[in-house]
Structure formats: structure tokens, C-alpha cells
Enzyme design. Structure first.
Site, PDB file in Angstrom:
ATOM      1  N   ASP A 280       0.834  -1.200   0.000  1.00  0.00           N
ATOM      2  CA  ASP A 280       0.000   0.000   0.000  1.00  0.00           C
ATOM      3  C   ASP A 280       0.874   1.257   0.000  1.00  0.00           C
ATOM      4  OD1 ASP A 280      -2.310   1.746   0.621  1.00  0.00           O
ATOM      5  OD2 ASP A 280      -3.298  -0.150   1.034  1.00  0.00           O
TER       6      ASP A 280
ATOM      7  N   HIS B  37      -3.985   5.991   3.101  1.00  0.00           N
ATOM      8  CA  HIS B  37      -4.627   4.756   2.629  1.00  0.00           C
ATOM      9  C   HIS B  37      -3.997   3.518   3.271  1.00  0.00           C
ATOM     10  CE1 HIS B  37      -5.720   1.652  -0.395  1.00  0.00           C
ATOM     11  NE2 HIS B  37      -6.747   2.431  -0.694  1.00  0.00           N
TER      12      HIS B  37
ATOM     13  N   SER C  91     -11.024  -1.152  -1.491  1.00  0.00           N
ATOM     14  CA  SER C  91      -9.770  -1.053  -0.738  1.00  0.00           C
ATOM     15  C   SER C  91     -10.002  -1.288   0.742  1.00  0.00           C
ATOM     16  CB  SER C  91      -9.180   0.354  -0.866  1.00  0.00           C
ATOM     17  OG  SER C  91      -8.375   0.461  -1.988  1.00  0.00           O
TER      18      SER C  91
END
Ligand SMILES: *[C@@H]1O[C@H](CO)[C@@H](O)[C@H](O)[C@H]1NC(C)=O
Ligand SMILES: *[C@@H]1O[C@H](CO)[C@@H](O)[C@H](O)[C@H]1NC(C)=O
Ligand SMILES: *[C@@H]1O[C@H](CO)[C@@H](O)[C@H](O)[C@H]1NC(C)=O
Ligand SMILES: *[C@@H]1O[C@H](CO)[C@@H](O)[C@H](O)[C@H]1NC(C)=O
Ligand SMILES: *[C@@H]1O[C@H](CO)[C@@H](O)[C@H](O)[C@H]1NC(C)=O
Length: 775
Positions: free
Chosen positions: A150, A223, A556
Site C-alpha cells: 500500500d 490509505h 480497498s
């Protein structure tokens, strides 16, 4: 600017990555080269030396004329665990020469992958918190390590507090790579590894500006911190976002360890970097890989994530990937290989309601995460304005794209903006910059009634398509339309839930109808989890708020839920294969919502199908004790590829490491021992009977007896033989047949299920029957 047609805006958005690549590397591009590990000539002491010599032999002639950059510089990665070969920068002529070299089996150009949050331009996020963590605390310490590919990690987040955790598992060989803002003490017993992969990115986009971007595992995007905390975050009491979603935040597997592999940078995630991360992660000893990103689906053998995941699976690593945010369009899935677990997104039972009062007296509801000083202003009505026509055509100004709103017509007003093209929070910024006092963000047909709540910088309420039409009509039909907004906080026990998110990518699987995808859905709408300290919750540079948690939506967010539950299953059952874990997740999932009705689809409000929800919604506690499993060995997946008709040169990326050859044990790709069943009738209408085979392994009580229950099927009669399975021992395997007989060919796919029951366990497989249209 208002005159630029929508198509151009789209073009600008999507060509920006490409433009960067083309401008910065004029003639050379990065290629990933797959080598035959066993073909190394004896004169080279190791593979690295051999690869370097091979690249040198094709580059040395051209290099002489140009200024002599060292050949070593051409190789940006050596791969040696999950993949064999190198990533190297080559010109087009050199590529041709490379293909003639001994040992070169395949060659792929670099591709760009994207993160699957709804911050991507096409989608907007709703807000919700994660209420599914119901895992008992005795799984608190675990030797399972989950690798998260990520944007890195924010180690100061309380979700990564390692207080009370036992020592780092002995099998772990990973490490902490240090860099700006990331020191040795940032790794601990929770974050056991952290690495960066940027050479492919830099080769394509130029050097990372270290003043602007951390060239270290530190996450400045948020994220990666959010996904890692969803997998294995420690419990944090009183977690919330500006008061919303207040409660205890914890990962699905709070006892598991996290290893952060940073592969995504401001310009995207590059395949050579991703492949290197998978390669390292497998060598480091991860047990689970959580990958919330994807690229285009080309084929099983040309997608480097698919190839890397195959090798990871061969080494016993469970790979969970996001399905993509391309819904509700059909055939919008990414990451469809049978050896990865493909996760779609659904809602939870939490909502963030807000109301809109129109001047005519009508109240309407929507959703919001706005946290200002208070309500927009008690009961005062503001002028309402919409810059679109009352036809349903979207225009740049109806979508409040940057530069399309005129201060003159917006200042002091509440502005109606259509979803689409630009990120939702950016529309709020555009309205705010033009002096607007509030925004009503309306869904279009693409999102239906699915509500999106974001952390806007101005008072804003998101509404469904129907409500949006009503408000737009009111605004168009009145000379002085007015409105006011009110925010009601967090509401729980919303019904119905779960609902399949409109943005969640849909099947069927474009590469093989025989493999039903997605595999399952998990919470992916309005998920509360840890956040970076580097950005505000709207991710806008102008947002100076800092929060420890943020609420995001996307596949996600659903993928790490499944990765975390897989880690729990792995700690409970260390000897289970990746396929066994996937089977446990799929056969125990449920297909009903909290009103006891079949799962629905947010985009249509109709019942969803296995093309939307796969086997159903994950049920973590049940998945720990599934009764039976559908196991699949690496050679079986390989036989599936043989049955798919891949040529030997295409198969080479899967076969070379373990010297696999096609034994043709699988007559039909639909016979792969998958926990979902897909019968595909050929175009030839003369075929009326199809028989598929499955083998189940008993992982429940040694002596148990299961009987089969079939749903009704339209257009076909379905029989299972035998109808009873009597097990006499643990790990015993029994095989059954499913016989499909056409009664009347259907033009649309037909869905149903096969369930094995022993009185305690319910082992359910979704079934789809497809009749290919006659040629
Ligand atoms: C970690 O958690 C423990 C126990 O809850 C607490 O005492 C400690 O202050 C926390 N550490 C950090 C750095 O937040
Ligand atoms: C658009 O608005 C105008 C004026 O209010 C009205 O006359 C017309 O019927 C509307 N058209 C549609 C398609 O709603
Ligand atoms: C906002 O307005 C609503 C409805 O008028 C009210 O229920 C709520 O308490 C108000 N919230 C605040 C923070 O004033
Ligand atoms: C594969 O074949 C090579 C030689 O062809 C041999 O050296 C190697 O041990 C084999 N590997 C496996 C896993 O069977
Ligand atoms: C289907 O069966 C009929 C009768 O046996 C035969 O004439 C026809 O060629 C078959 N069609 C195909 C496509 O095989």
C-alpha cells in the site's frame, strides 16, 4: 473553462499518469523479464550475475555510442522468490534482442495500478464505522504476519500500539527499512516489517522529491495506514472522526502482525515495484498478503500481480485483493485469478444522517460527516442554486468541477452539485472557494440511492438520485428556491444492511465464466480506521484539520477485512492452505440482510446476485469452523490454466519454478475444486447435460454425516450424487457430482446454491448456470 466538454475532463484526468511516463523517459522503458531459473549456465556463480551479464550483452553495443551509463543501472530489480528474473530499462531494439537470449521465458512492459478507494475520480465515499469485529480475545497473540502492499504506514497511530504483544515470531525474516521520518523504533511487535519499493516508479516518473514525499515507509497518503489498521489494528477506545462513528476501533485480527510494503507513490503503483514487494514479502515470511489495488484485467499470464500471487499461493501465502470500484457496470472486476481472493464491498448498519429543509417546507434526508461549528444556521433559509439543466445531462458546472463556478452566482448560496469526475470533497472545496455556504451533493444514475458521506470543508449533505431529482426540480421550478441543512450525527442499526455497494465491481469474470467472481463481499462503505498525521480527513491540501481516524469507502477497505479474518483462520488452523481458508470464508458467508431478506444491491435496490456479492457476506466466527472445505493444490490451479487452453509459452510463468507440466487431469475448467460452482453450456445447443465434480475435506468432527440441499433452478434440473456424505475421519475427502440437465435454454444466467448440512454446519456454494448464445 465551463465550455470544455465532459469528455475532455475525463481525458485530462486519465492521461495524466501516461503523460508523466512518456515525458520523463523518452526511449527507455521498464520491462519485467521472466527467466528460467533452472537454465543458469554453470559459469555464473549466482542468478544475479547471470541476469546482469544477459542484460549487458544486449545493451553494450548501443551503450558505446551514448554516454556510458553502467549496465547495473539498467537493472532495477532482481526477483528471486515469487518470481524469477529482473526488471530492467530497455529500448525497443534491446527488447527484441532480449527475447532471443537463452533462459528468457517472458517479458512484460511496466504497467500502472491504482488504489481502490473511492477517492478515485469515479467514485465517492460514504461514511461508516466498522462494526464487524466480534473476534474473541483469546486470539490476541498470533504468529501470523500480514503483508500490506500500500502507501506505507503511520507508526504513531494508537492502532499500532504493541503493548502486551509477545515477541516477534521466530519465522519472520523481514526488516525495517529506515528513511526520512522512519526510524528503527517505529517498528515494534505490531509493525514487524516495513519496506519501500520505488525503483520502477522512479524509472518511469523521475526521482521522488524527498522534500515533498517521504521516500520511506512513512505513509503520507493515509490509505496504507487505514488498510493496515483494518487488518490488524490494536483496539483503540473512543476512536472517532470529529465525533462521528464513536466507539472502539480495532482490526479484524488484533493479535496479528503487520508488515508494510510501500509500493504506491503520488503518481501511482508500478508493476515492477509491486512484483518486487510480493517477492520480498514471501521471502520475509508473510502468511497473508493484503493488496487493495488493481490494474486492468488482461490475462492470467500477463498481469504481474496474478503471476506473483500464484507463486505466493504455491508457498502457502493467502492473497486477498480488492475487486475494484468499477460497479455497478457488469464485468468490471479486477484481480480475478482463482488463486487470489477477490473481495467486493457492502454497507454496514451505521449511517450519518443529515436533513435538508426546502423553502416550500419539505424535509429530505441524506448523509454527512460535516463537523462545523454547528448546524449551518438555525432555521435560516439560504438561496439554492443548480448550474445544470433539468435534463439529466451532466455538465462541468453541474458537477462543480474546478473553475466552473462563478462567485457571482454562488456566493451566500447552497449549491447543488452532481457526483462524477472530480472527487466529492473537491466539489465542496470548489463551492467553498466561490463563496457558497453549503452543498447538496446528488447521486446520478450510476450511484442510485447509495449515500456518500464525506468529511467536507463546508456544510454538505449527500443525497440519493431520487431525492436529488426532487431538489433540482424544486430549484428549477421556483423563482426564489431556498434550503437549509442540519446534521444529526451517527445512527446505528440501519436496516436493511448489509447492502452491496453501488461502486463494488461486478462479475462475471471476463477471463473464465467457469470461475465465479467476486468471491465474497465485506464491509467497504464508511469504514473508520487509523489515519496519517500528514493530511486532513478530506485529503485536500487545504484541509488543515488533523484526525487520528478517518472514514473511507471502497473495495480497498473491504479487502483488508478479509485479510484480517484470513489471519485469524490461519492462527487457528496453521496447516490450512490458502484455498482452504478461502473455502471457509466462502461457504460460511451469508446472503441475507438484517431484515431476513436476500441481500440487495444499492445501485438498483433489487436483490443482488452472485455476480454482485459472490458467495455472500463474510461471517468471521463461522469461518473458523466451516465443517467441510474445498481444497485446491497448486498443481490443480495449474491444471485449470491448462484446461483454459493457455499455450506452453504462456504457462511458463507458472510452470518453470516447480517444473510443472499439464497432466490434463481437469477435463473442464469448471471442475476446478472451487467453492463456487459455475456450469457453462457451450454455444452448441445439442449439449443438454453437463456434469461437474467437487471434493470436500472434513475439517469438523471426525464422524459426521452431511446431506445436500439444493435451491430451485430456472431452465435446468440439477441433481447431486450422492446426496449424502458420511465421513469416518478427520481430513477424509469425499467426492460428489452435480449434474445439470437443460429444460429450456435461458438467455440470462440462472443463480442458485448447493448446501451440505450436518445439523451444525451449513456448507453453502453459490451456483450459476450460463447458456452461451448459439453462434
Ligand atoms: C499503548 O497502550 C498502553 C496500554 O493501553 C498505554 O499505556 C500506552 O500509553 C500506549 N502507548 C502509546 C504510545 O500510545
Ligand atoms: C425543464 O424546466 C422547464 C422550466 O421549468 C420546464 O418547462 C420543462 O418542462 C422542464 N423539462 C424537463 C425535462 O423536466
Ligand atoms: C441540528 O439541527 C437538528 C434539527 O434541527 C437538531 O436535531 C440537532 O440537534 C442540531 N445539531 C446541533 C449540533 O445543533
Ligand atoms: C526442476 O528441474 C531442474 C532441472 O531441470 C532441477 O534441477 C530442479 O531440482 C527441479 N525442481 C523441482 C522443484 O522439481
Ligand atoms: C445437433 O444435432 C443435430 C441432430 O443430431 C445435427 O444435425 C446438428 O448438426 C447438431 N448441431 C451441432 C451444432 O452439432
Amino acid at each position: 473553462m465551463a465550455g470544455i466538454p465532459v469528455q475532455w475532463w475525463l481525458f485530462f484526468l486519465f492521461s495524466s499518469y501516461l503523460a508523466t511516463i512518456l515525458v520523463t523517459s523518452s526511449t527507455m522503458k521498464t520491462y519485467i523479464i521472466y527467466m528460467d531459473k533452472w537454465a543458469k549456465p554453470d559459469e555464473f556463480s549466482d542468478h544475479k550475475q547471470w541476469y546482469a551479464s544477459m542484460i549487458k550483452s544486449v545493451t553494450s553495443t548501443t551503450e558505446k555510442q551514448e554516454d556510458a551509463a553502467g549496465d547495473e543501472d539498467r537493472i532495477i530489480y532482481n526477483y528471486q522468490t515469487a518470481f524469477h528474473g529482473v526488471a530492467a530499462q530497455l529500448s525497443e531494439e534491446e527488447v527484441e534482442k532480449v527475447q532471443e537470449q537463452t533462459g528468457v521465458m517472458a517479458l512484460f512492459p511496466e504497467t500502472v495500478y491504482q488504489l481502490h478507494t473511492t477517492r478515485s475520480p469515479m467514485f465517492l465515499g460514504l461514511e461508516r464505522e466498522d462494526s464487524t469485529s466480534v473476534i474473541s480475545d483469546n486470539l490476541f497473540n498470533s504468529d501470523v504476519v500480514v503483508g500490506v502492499l500500500d502507501t506505507g504506514i503511520w507508526p504513531e497511530s494508537p492502532s499500532f500500539n504493541d503493548t502486551g504483544m509477545t515477541r516477534i515470531p521466530a519465522h519472520w525474516k523481514g526488516t525495517c527499512e529506515l528513511g526520512r521520518g522512519f526510524e528503527k523504533h517505529h517498528c515494534n511487535r505490531k509493525i514487524v516489517g516495513a519496506r519501500v519499493f520505488y525503483r520502477g516508479y522512479e524509472a518511469a516518473s523521475g526521482k521522488i522529491n524527498e522534500q515533498v514525499e517521504y521516500k520511506s515507509p512513512r505513509d503520507q497518503d493515509g490509505h496504507g495506514t487505514h488498510t493496515a489498521a483494518t487488518v490488524a489494528g490494536a483496539p483503540v477506545h473512543g476512536a472517532n472522526l470529529l465525533g462521528y462513528a464513536y466507539g472502539t476501533a480495532r482490526g479484524m485480527a488484533p493479535g496479528a502482525r503487520i508488515a508494510a510494503y510501500k509500493v504506491c507513490w503520488t503518481g501511482g503503483c508500478f508493476s515492477s515495484d509491486i512484483l518486487s514487494a510480493v517477492d520480498r514479502a514471501v521471502a520475509d515470511g508473510v502468511n497473508v498478503l493484503s493488496i487493495s489495488l488493481g490494474g486492468g484485467v488482461s490475462s492470467y499470464c500477463r498481469d504481474s500481480l496474478s503471476i506473483g500471487a500464484f507463486a505466493a499461493m504455491e508457498m502457502g501465502v493467502f492473497v486477498s485483493c480488492s475487486a475494484g470500484n468499477g460497479g455497478p457496470d457488469p464485468i468490471s472486476l479486477t484481480n480475478v485469478s482463482p488463486w487470489v481472493t477477490t473481495v467486493g464491498a457492502s454497507t454496514m448498519d451505521r449511517d450519518f444522517p443529515a436533513t435538508i429543509k426546502l423553502g416550500m417546507g419539505k424535509f429530505l434526508t441524506g448523509a454527512s460527516l460535516y463537523k462545523g461549528r454547528r448546524n449551518i444556521s438555525s432555521n435560516r433559509l439560504y438561496p439554492l442554486v443548480y448550474h445544470g439543466s433539468n435534463s439529466s445531462n451532466l455538465t462541468p458546472s453541474s458537477m462543480c468541477l474546478e473553475g466552473t463556478l462563478d462567485r457571482h452566482s454562488v456566493a451566500g448560496k447552497i449549491v447543488i452539485c452532481d457526483r462524477g469526475i472530480s472527487p466529492r470533497v473537491q466539489k465542496g472545496q470548489v463551492v467553498k472557494d466561490a463563496g457558497g455556504v453549503g452543498m447538496i451533493l446528488t447521486n446520478t444514475a450510476a450511484n442510485g440511492e447509495e449515500l456518500v458521506a464525506d468529511c467536507h470543508l463546508l456544510p454538505a449533505v449527500a443525497v440519493g438520485e431520487t431525492t436529488g431529482k426532487f431538489i433540482k426540480h424544486y430549484a428549477a421550478a421556483n423563482r426564489n428556491p431556498t434550503a437549509t441543512l442540519a446534521f444529526l450525527g451517527t445512527k446505528l442499526r440501519i436496516r436493511p444492511s448489509p447492502v452491496v455497494a453501488a461502486f463494488s465491481s461486478r462479475g462475471p469474470n471476463i477471463l473464465s465464466l467457469e470461475i465465479l467472481k467476486p468471491d465474497m463481499v465485506a464491509p467497504g462503505v464508511n469504514i473508520l480506521a487509523a489515519w496519517t498525521g500528514e493530511l486532513g480527513p478530506s485529503s485536500l491540501p487545504s484541509d488543515h484539520r488533523r484526525t487520528k481516524f478517518n472514514i473511507l469507502s471502497g473495495t480497498s477497505m473491504s479487502c483488508p477485512h478479509v485479510s484480517g479474518v484470513a489471519a485469524l483462520i490461519k492462527s487457528r488452523h496453521p496447516d490450512w492452505s490458502p484455498a482452504a481458508i478461502k473455502s471457509a470464508l466462502m461457504t460460511t458467508s451469508y446472503v441475507h440482510d438484517n431484515t431476513q431478506n436476500p441481500l440487495k444491491d444499492a445501485s438498483t435496490a433489487a436483490f443482488s446476485t452472485p455476480y454482485d456479492h459472490g458467495a455472500g457476506h463474510i461471517n468471521p466466527l463461522k469461518a473458523l469452523d466451516p465443517g467441510l472445505i474445498y481444497d485446491i493444490a497448486a498443481q490443480d490451479y495449474f491444471e485449470f490454466l491448462c484446461a483454459q487452453g493457455l499455450t506452453s509459452s504462456e504457462l511458463v510463468v507458472f510452470s518453470k519454478f516447480s517444473n510443472r507440466t499439464c497432466r490434463h487431469t481437469l477435463g473442464n475448467a469448471g471442475d476446478l475444486n472451487y467453492p463456487a460452482i459455475s456450469a457453462v453450456y457451450p454455444e452448441n445447443g445439442n449439449v443438454t447435460v453437463l456434469t461437474l465434480h467437487r471434493t470436500v475435506t472434513n475439517v469438523g468432527p471426525p464422524v459426521s454425516s452431511y446431506h445436500v440441499v439444493l435451491s430451485p433452478f430456472k431452465g435446468a434440473s440439477v441433481k447431486v450424487e450422492p446426496t449424502r456424505l458420511d465421513f469416518t475421519g478427520k481430513r477424509k475427502k469425499l467426492t460428489y457430482k452435480i449434474i445439470f440437465t437443460t429444460r429450456s435454454r435461458q438467455t440470462a444466467p440462472v443463480f442458485g446454491s448447493v448446501t451440505w448440512k450436518d445439523g451444525v454446519h451449513r456448507v453453502r456454494s453459490p451456483v450459476v448456470i450460463t447458456w452461451l448464445p448459439p453462434l
